[in-house]
Scaffold this active site. Sequence first.
Site, PDB file in Angstrom:
ATOM      1  N   HIS A  35       0.827  -1.217   0.000  1.00 28.98           N
ATOM      2  CA  HIS A  35       0.000   0.000   0.000  1.00 28.98           C
ATOM      3  C   HIS A  35       0.860   1.266   0.000  1.00 28.98           C
ATOM      4  O   HIS A  35       0.419   2.325  -0.460  1.00 28.98           O
ATOM      5  CB  HIS A  35      -0.916  -0.017   1.219  1.00 28.98           C
ATOM      6  CG  HIS A  35      -2.126   0.851   1.105  1.00 28.98           C
ATOM      7  ND1 HIS A  35      -2.221   1.911   0.217  1.00 28.98           N
ATOM      8  CD2 HIS A  35      -3.314   0.848   1.789  1.00 28.98           C
ATOM      9  CE1 HIS A  35      -3.393   2.507   0.351  1.00 28.98           C
ATOM     10  NE2 HIS A  35      -4.074   1.873   1.297  1.00 28.98           N
TER      11      HIS A  35
ATOM     12  N   ASP B 106      -8.052  -4.227 -19.831  1.00 30.58           N
ATOM     13  CA  ASP B 106      -8.292  -5.242 -20.862  1.00 30.58           C
ATOM     14  C   ASP B 106      -6.944  -5.698 -21.409  1.00 30.58           C
ATOM     15  O   ASP B 106      -6.260  -4.970 -22.121  1.00 30.58           O
ATOM     16  CB  ASP B 106      -9.166  -4.642 -21.968  1.00 30.58           C
ATOM     17  CG  ASP B 106      -9.429  -5.621 -23.105  1.00 30.58           C
ATOM     18  OD1 ASP B 106      -8.955  -6.780 -23.036  1.00 30.58           O
ATOM     19  OD2 ASP B 106     -10.093  -5.223 -24.078  1.00 30.58           O
TER      20      ASP B 106
END
Length: 433
Positions: free
Chosen positions: A163, A381
């Site tokens: 993080h 994608d």
Amino acid sequence: MEALNTAANHLLAIERSIPVAVLPERDTPGGSIFLSSIDNAALSIISTVYTFNRSDANVAGVIKHALSKVLVYYYPLAGRLAKTSQGKLTVDCEKKFGVPFVEASADCHIENLGDMQIIDSDILGKLVYREPTENMLEVGPLLTAQVTRFKCGGFTLGIAIHHCMVDGIAAINFMSSWAELARGKPLSLVPCRDRTILKSRVPPQISGPYDDFVHVSDVSDLTASYEREQIVFKSFHFDCEKLATLKKRATADGQLMSSCSNFVALASLVWRARSMALKMKPHQLSKLLITVDFRSKLRTSMPEGYFGNAIIAPCCLCTAGELIDEPISSTAGKIKKVVERVTEDYVRSSIDFMDMYQFDPYSVSSLLISSWLRLDYGCIDFGWGAPWQLGTGNPPPNLCLFMREGSANKKGIVVVLGLPLSAMNTFQELVRI
């Protein structure tokens, strides 16, 4: 919806390859990368799973090759953490250990696993590779990746990322860039790796004090409840109709507030219900922290594509008695004001404070709401279409997630949190609409 159950876990048998270290395709700069005080406060490792309906035999090879390409631009992810002489974290880019990459296959159909939004920890551990050295400062990877193919032709991409390197927006930008290169496209957004943009000022200019950093004592002995009882994680669906009903309640007193967002209305309900369910004493301070993306607040100095944490957590603070006695419209008004309080001066002052003082805002009576509602994962994608779902594991006990309902085209909100069993039974009644 709850986390995937043990029956699904038994269905999921995974065969994994030995991890391979993926390095940037070309030489990248050495030296070190400055991490801001906000980065230094984000010490957890976030696991996420992107689920795709179709692929082909070369899917892992394409994604692995594209990873080496994208690391040229995001090369700090191939480095390792180190500490400065002042005890602050930094990224050592001289040590190019790379990103561990794993190929895996599952002997079942992806549909057998059910909903993949909130994932049982055992299944998450099979779909996301975690290095045994991840908590060792100078050798633990900042990113790992695992591609798992299923018998139906679908696949998952499991990511574990530190993080301190990214918030949600930065993570999605990285994933989108990775996917673009996999499709043979140029990057539509070049990352800005200069985190000194968020360096504290010299001398510091703290215009607080802030309730955000106030320590909250556990006068209600909530810690004992968390230790004594089983912690139960559940998710609650709020469709458009429920959200509209809730917004009417939150704005019932037109003098306080004539309108509010779905987020504000739902945060009001969740904060009040959690405080009641935990049976906080009337004089117990109850703190609500909300993660706010401040990129748009620093337009003069923060370029598009900032690669790092650009979130701050302003808070509402009051006694549990005040919170429970007031109408929900008053709670919503407080939360709306807190969100609107995030200006450039507020952000800069908070960074100066965090750089100077130790603080622990996440006591057991505190609740941190993290919203994933604006994470547009539909752009990721790799050549086989966008993921139909983005999933993660159960949040820590003091964290509540707001996520999109199901697939990317739905407009409801799913609330995910964990509570001691007795409190969860009460909470689910209090949030029923």
